[in-house]
Design a protein around this motif. Structure first.
Motif, PDB file in Angstrom:
ATOM      1  N   LEU A 545       0.864  -1.177   0.000  1.00 15.73           N
ATOM      2  CA  LEU A 545       0.000   0.000   0.000  1.00 15.73           C
ATOM      3  C   LEU A 545       0.907   1.234   0.000  1.00 15.73           C
ATOM      4  O   LEU A 545       1.701   1.435   0.921  1.00 15.73           O
ATOM      5  CB  LEU A 545      -0.922   0.023   1.220  1.00 15.73           C
ATOM      6  CG  LEU A 545      -1.777   1.299   1.394  1.00 15.73           C
ATOM      7  CD1 LEU A 545      -2.680   1.526   0.181  1.00 15.73           C
ATOM      8  CD2 LEU A 545      -2.598   1.227   2.678  1.00 15.73           C
ATOM      9  N   GLN A 569      -1.716  -1.141  -4.044  1.00 14.93           N
ATOM     10  CA  GLN A 569      -2.807  -0.176  -3.952  1.00 14.93           C
ATOM     11  C   GLN A 569      -2.208   1.195  -3.620  1.00 14.93           C
ATOM     12  O   GLN A 569      -1.139   1.300  -2.999  1.00 14.93           O
ATOM     13  CB  GLN A 569      -3.810  -0.586  -2.864  1.00 14.93           C
ATOM     14  CG  GLN A 569      -4.665  -1.795  -3.213  1.00 14.93           C
ATOM     15  CD  GLN A 569      -5.682  -2.076  -2.126  1.00 14.93           C
ATOM     16  OE1 GLN A 569      -5.325  -2.378  -0.988  1.00 14.93           O
ATOM     17  NE2 GLN A 569      -6.964  -1.974  -2.472  1.00 14.93           N
ATOM     18  N   ALA A 571      -3.137   5.242  -2.104  1.00 16.30           N
ATOM     19  CA  ALA A 571      -4.045   6.191  -1.448  1.00 16.30           C
ATOM     20  C   ALA A 571      -3.336   7.531  -1.402  1.00 16.30           C
ATOM     21  O   ALA A 571      -2.141   7.606  -1.103  1.00 16.30           O
ATOM     22  CB  ALA A 571      -4.400   5.727  -0.041  1.00 16.30           C
ATOM     23  N   ARG A 576      -8.187   7.543   3.692  1.00 17.74           N
ATOM     24  CA  ARG A 576      -8.409   6.526   2.666  1.00 17.74           C
ATOM     25  C   ARG A 576      -7.480   5.341   2.903  1.00 17.74           C
ATOM     26  O   ARG A 576      -7.869   4.177   2.759  1.00 17.74           O
ATOM     27  CB  ARG A 576      -8.158   7.136   1.286  1.00 17.74           C
ATOM     28  CG  ARG A 576      -8.163   6.162   0.126  1.00 17.74           C
ATOM     29  CD  ARG A 576      -9.513   5.508  -0.076  1.00 17.74           C
ATOM     30  NE  ARG A 576      -9.509   4.639  -1.242  1.00 17.74           N
ATOM     31  CZ  ARG A 576     -10.402   3.689  -1.456  1.00 17.74           C
ATOM     32  NH1 ARG A 576     -11.383   3.471  -0.571  1.00 17.74           N
ATOM     33  NH2 ARG A 576     -10.345   2.959  -2.555  1.00 17.74           N
ATOM     34  N   ALA A 577      -6.232   5.623   3.302  1.00 15.19           N
ATOM     35  CA  ALA A 577      -5.274   4.557   3.573  1.00 15.19           C
ATOM     36  C   ALA A 577      -5.726   3.697   4.749  1.00 15.19           C
ATOM     37  O   ALA A 577      -5.614   2.459   4.716  1.00 15.19           O
ATOM     38  CB  ALA A 577      -3.901   5.164   3.855  1.00 15.19           C
ATOM     39  N   LEU A 580      -8.487   1.350   3.475  1.00 19.52           N
ATOM     40  CA  LEU A 580      -7.973   0.273   2.636  1.00 19.52           C
ATOM     41  C   LEU A 580      -7.246  -0.775   3.466  1.00 19.52           C
ATOM     42  O   LEU A 580      -7.388  -1.994   3.234  1.00 19.52           O
ATOM     43  CB  LEU A 580      -7.030   0.838   1.567  1.00 19.52           C
ATOM     44  CG  LEU A 580      -7.667   1.660   0.442  1.00 19.52           C
ATOM     45  CD1 LEU A 580      -6.585   2.281  -0.438  1.00 19.52           C
ATOM     46  CD2 LEU A 580      -8.590   0.785  -0.409  1.00 19.52           C
ATOM     47  N   ALA A 583      -9.681  -2.973   5.378  1.00 22.24           N
ATOM     48  CA  ALA A 583     -10.390  -3.929   4.523  1.00 22.24           C
ATOM     49  C   ALA A 583      -9.474  -5.054   4.071  1.00 22.24           C
ATOM     50  O   ALA A 583      -9.887  -6.231   4.029  1.00 22.24           O
ATOM     51  CB  ALA A 583     -10.964  -3.199   3.314  1.00 22.24           C
ATOM     52  N   GLU A 584      -8.226  -4.744   3.720  1.00 24.06           N
ATOM     53  CA  GLU A 584      -7.300  -5.768   3.219  1.00 24.06           C
ATOM     54  C   GLU A 584      -5.873  -5.370   3.612  1.00 24.06           C
ATOM     55  O   GLU A 584      -5.178  -4.678   2.872  1.00 24.06           O
ATOM     56  CB  GLU A 584      -7.408  -5.883   1.696  1.00 24.06           C
ATOM     57  CG  GLU A 584      -6.614  -7.036   1.123  1.00 24.06           C
ATOM     58  CD  GLU A 584      -6.774  -7.138  -0.388  1.00 24.06           C
ATOM     59  OE1 GLU A 584      -6.093  -7.976  -0.998  1.00 24.06           O
ATOM     60  OE2 GLU A 584      -7.566  -6.365  -0.961  1.00 24.06           O
TER      61      GLU A 584
END
Length: 661
Positions: A545, A569, A571, A576-577, A580, A583-584
């Protein structure tokens, strides 16, 4: 009578004490007129006192002392205050003396002349002739007494003024000699007539040698005409004289001085004198010059920094445009990639130099302390400088030192030092020039000397060659440029190793010679072998991330990592980070520090607190690279701290050593 007055003037002219004046005048007049007493007195009309300060006596008692004015009779007081002589030929028969006749008898006065001295209508002094027998006083005797009384008054007043002037002059000299400044004065025409002690101590000139107009001769030759012109202007206009000039010190050196003078006016406004001072401002003046020079060097440095940063941007922009054309020619893509990589490395080196200077000048650099083989270190430095040396087709001659020359220090930093000297020699030497490197031992020290036959160092630049922002004249053939930081780093790093560095040159166009001395290690201390570099390990794909508010930076890094097989991913803001990650959760976080609303340190702490992040790797990727930034990263839970742009080789090494979660 006139001969007597001339003799009297000669006798009292040099006298200063009032009593001496009155006694001398009374004695001369008493003898000349053949009287038995001659006396001079000061009068205090307001107090009504009559003080005899000096008298001449011949057969009668002295009457020096203080009396009431009315002791001499009402007629005496009335006539004296009116400015008229009091003349009595015989006190026994004159009715005006009836009220004080007994007093006259006691001091043997039978005949008397007394003349007053009036100033501005006030009875201020008097002089008298006494006889102990009747006497018919003559008109010329009265006139002579009046003239002598007036001369006595004038002489006494002149002596008072002279004495006051002497006392004032003494006070003036005492005050001026106590002042730290040089003090001087001139007559109305500008001719100097006084200098205080500080002037003579400062300049070392003989007393009186700078009186008149001689002062201008000890000014710096380049300042004399301006000083004379400015002084003449002040004398002509009455304006304050103020000027800075160089004055010859007793040491023989010229020092900067602030000269200032004001006119002194009389009651009619006419200039009667000038009073001036000189203040040594040499230290202040030199500091101002140094500050201007530093500002000039700083401005030159900023202009050079802009130039050096723009240089790599041009090929990067051209390379990016070529990629945008979309032609999938593998050879072209590889060429463009090499261009971008080289220019990014060049920009990174520039920024690293800036950061190095900042850390070194603030004492924030820490050196590793290991045995360093100087011959091996010099070979590494030559390898670093070789591309530039070869590009400019220079001939490098190496005179290696004896085997076993070792120092205790930081090998990487010492390589940087010698490589900087070699790069400098290459930059300032015309194509096809000669560069020499000599390594030798001298007692307990090693000596590394780099010489060239290039542009040399001008004498005015030589004392400042190691100062920050200092660099030689830039010539068109110096394609490699630079920021003028290299030699500052060299001196700082060498000093931290307990060594010294010097620069020599015979002048412009005559080459240069830079010499480093370093303390050698003791012979009994063995050299520790350097560890072999680790063998590269394959990188396993990971989930990452990236959090960076610079969208272009984040997306370009994502594309690179995806191309290498990773799942990535992106952000652009912290909240937002967090969503994310919740969630994962990824295997690796790459976080910028300067983020909006929440900095990277706080984001790292919050991510560590989330479930599922145990064992995740946290990497800071930022433009902040000072020592304090590294401490903050560690406290916030980061495992690694990278300075932008990301060093892919080091990053791959980290990924290769990463443990599975």
């Amino acid at each position: 009578m006139y001969r007597f007055l001339l003799a009297l003037d000669d006798a009292i002219r040099g006298l200063l004490a009032p009593q001496e004046i009155t006694q001398t005048a009374a004695a001369m007049l008493g003898r000349f007129l053949g009287v038995q007493r001659c006396a001079y007195a000061h009068v205090d009309q307001q107090q009504g006192t009559f003080t005899v300060t000096g008298d001449y006596v011949n057969g009668v008692p002295s009457i020096v002392g203080q009396y009431r004015s009315d002791n001499f009779g009402a007629a005496f007081v009335q006539l004296s205050e009116a400015g008229l002589p009091y003349v009595v030929n015989d006190t026994e028969s004159d009715a005006r003396v009836a009220d004080v006749r007994d007093a006259y008898r006691q001091i043997a006065i039978r005949a008397v002349i007394s003349v007053p001295v009036l100033k501005e209508g006030r009875f201020v002094a008097g002089m008298a002739l006494h006889q102990n027998a009747p006497r018919m006083w003559q008109a010329q005797e009265i006139k002579l007494l009046e003239l002598v009384a007036s001369r006595c008054w004038e002489s006494i007043e002149r002596s008072r003024v002279t004495q006051a002037s002497i006392e004032s002059e003494a006070k003036f000299r005492t005050i001026t000699n106590a002042m730290p400044q040089m003090v001087w004065s001139t007559l109305a025409d500008g001719n100097h007539d006084y200098f205080n002690q500080q002037w003579y101590e400062y300049t070392g000139v003989p007393r009186g040698s700078t009186d008149g107009a001689g002062w201008n001769g000890i000014f710096h030759p380049d300042d004399q005409a301006h000083a004379r012109e400015r002084w003449a202007h002040s004398l002509a206009t009455g304006e304050t004289y103020e000027i800075q000039y160089r004055l010859r010190h007793h040491s023989g050196q010229y020092r900067w001085v602030l000269g200032r003078a004001l006119p002194v006016h009389d009651e009619h406004g006419a200039i009667i004198r000038w009073m001036g001072t000189c203040t040594d401002i040499d230290a202040q003046k030199r500091a101002e010059v140094e500050l201007r020079e530093m500002n000039s060097r700083k401005d030159e440095f900023l202009a050079m920094l802009a130039h050096e940063l723009r240089n790599p941007l041009a090929p990067i922009a051209s390379a990016a445009y070529l990629l945008k054309l979309g032609k999938s020619d593998p050879a072209r893509i590889e060429q463009v990639s090499d261009i971008i990589t080289r220019q990014v490395h060049h920009m990174t080196a520039l920024v690293d130099d800036l950061l190095d200077v900042s850390r070194v000048t603030r004492g924030q650099i820490e050196l590793e302390q290991h045995p360093v083989d100087l011959n091996a270190m010099v070979i590494s430095a030559i390898e670093q400088a070789r591309p530039l040396i070869d590009l400019r087709q220079h001939h490098l001659h190496l005179d290696a030192g004896p085997a076993g020359l070792t120092v205790c220090g930081d090998r990487t930093r010492l390589v940087q030092v010698v490589a900087n000297l070699l790069n400098n020699a290459a930059k300032y030497t015309s194509q096809g020039g000669q560069i020499g490197l000599v390594l030798a031992s001298e007692g307990a020290h090693a000596r590394i000397t780099v010489t060239d036959n290039g542009s040399g160092i001008e004498p005015g630049l030589l004392p400042h060659i190691f100062d920050l922002f200092t660099q030689g004249a830039r010539t068109p053939d110096r394609a490699q440029g630079g920021l003028g930081l290299g030699l500052t780093l060299v001196k700082s790093i060498v000093t931290l190793h307990g060594g010294t560095v010097t620069a020599d040159s015979d002048g412009a166009g005559k080459g240069s010679r830079l010499t480093i001395t370093l303390p050698l290690r003791g012979a009994s201390q063995p050299v520790t072998a350097q560890a072999a570099p680790p063998v590269a390990q394959p990188v396993r794909p990971a989930r990452l991330l990236i959090v960076d508010d610079n969208v272009d930076a984040a997306e370009s890094l994502r594309a690179l990592l995806v191309a290498q097989g990773h799942a990535v991913q992106v952000a652009s803001e912290p909240h937002r980070a967090l969503a994310l990650a919740l969630a994962e959760p990824p295997d690796i976080y790459i976080l910028d520090i300067g983020l909006p609303d929440m900095d990277g340190y706080e984001l790292s702490r919050r991510l560590h607190a989330q479930p599922g992040n145990a064992g995740a790797m946290f990497i800071a990727l930022t433009g902040y690279g000072q020592g304090n930034d590294l401490v903050l990263s560690k406290k916030a839970g980061f495992d690694y701290h990278f300075i932008k742009p990301l060093d892919m080789q080091a990053f791959h090494a980290i990924l290769a050593g990463r443990k599975e979660r």
